[in-house]
Design a protein around this motif. Structure first.
Motif: not given
Length: 236
Positions: A222-235
């Motif tokens: 469920g947290h994927l949309p938020e991550w995708l909004a960052t451009g799929g950046a590594a963390s």
């Protein structure tokens, strides 16, 4: 870094909470195979990394990421009167009947992902037929452009074959795709395919297990949309 145009998901432990879904399946299978006798069921459970008494899985349990055929191979020495092919078929049948516990609200999530123009795939080490049945039962089969099981002809994770079959089917390159899974097997496959990798914590593995192989580790999909909004950046 290329924009993400596709997501390929593992199923068990990723779309569906692993313990809540597969503990009951494993217990039912073991007791059926041993005609309800707990002692032999406990012994077979130990061999595949499952504790019949607590319902817990060991971190290296065969049930987590191996194919049904591989799980059957571990159990067969304890079952001299059971035909291997019949056992694998029964595992498939019982899997189709399993009650699923979703890791999050799946239909709204996948509707949003498809609405954003993403290609969606599934690469599971389960059989393809039960996998499709599970997606249908969860109300999300329509959102998937590609579904692969270990028996679909592309190989099984941690080999990258099923993931590369998804990219080929959708006209994508691996750098445009993220592999989303709950096990090291999933993430190793994603790295081998040249994809970004997203770990989720709805399986048995913890963050420390997944982080060495993941660009990011999320609590659940469920947290994927938020991550995708960052451009799929590594963390880190």
């Amino acid at each position: 870094m290329r924009a993400i145009r596709g997501l390929v998901f593992d199923k068990d432990g990723t779309l569906f909470d692993f313990r809540a879904t597969w503990s009951a399946w494993t217990r039912a299978l073991l007791l059926e195979l041993t005609e309800g006798q707990e002692d032999p069921a406990i012994r077979i459970g130990q061999a595949i990394g499952y504790d019949l008494r607590t319902g817990d899985f060991a971190p290296d349990s065969h049930v987590i990421a191996h194919t049904p055929a591989e799980i059957a191979d571990v159990m067969i020495p304890f079952l001299p009167d059971v035909d291997r092919s019949a056992l694998v078929a029964r595992m498939s049948s019982l899997a189709t009947e399993t009650d699923l516990v979703a890791a999050t609200e799946l239909a709204p999530l996948f509707a949003a992902l498809k609405g954003a123009g993403l290609s969606i795939g599934l690469a599971t080490n389960d059989f393809e037929v039960p996998a499709r049945a599970h997606l249908d039962q969860a109300g999300v089969l329509e959102f998937f452009d590609f579904v692969s099981g270990f028996d679909s002809g592309y190989g099984a994770k941690p080999e990258p074959g099923p993931l590369l079959a998804f990219t080929a089917a959708r006209g994508l390159v691996p750098a445009e795709v993220a592999m989303v899974g709950d096990s090291v097997h999933d993430l190793v496959a994603g790295r081998a395919a040249g994809m970004r990798t997203v770990g989720v914590l709805t399986g048995i593995a913890g963050k420390d297990d997944l982080a060495p192989y993941a660009d990011v580790v999320l609590p659940h999909i469920g947290h994927l949309p938020e991550w995708l909004a960052t451009g799929g950046a590594a963390s880190s």
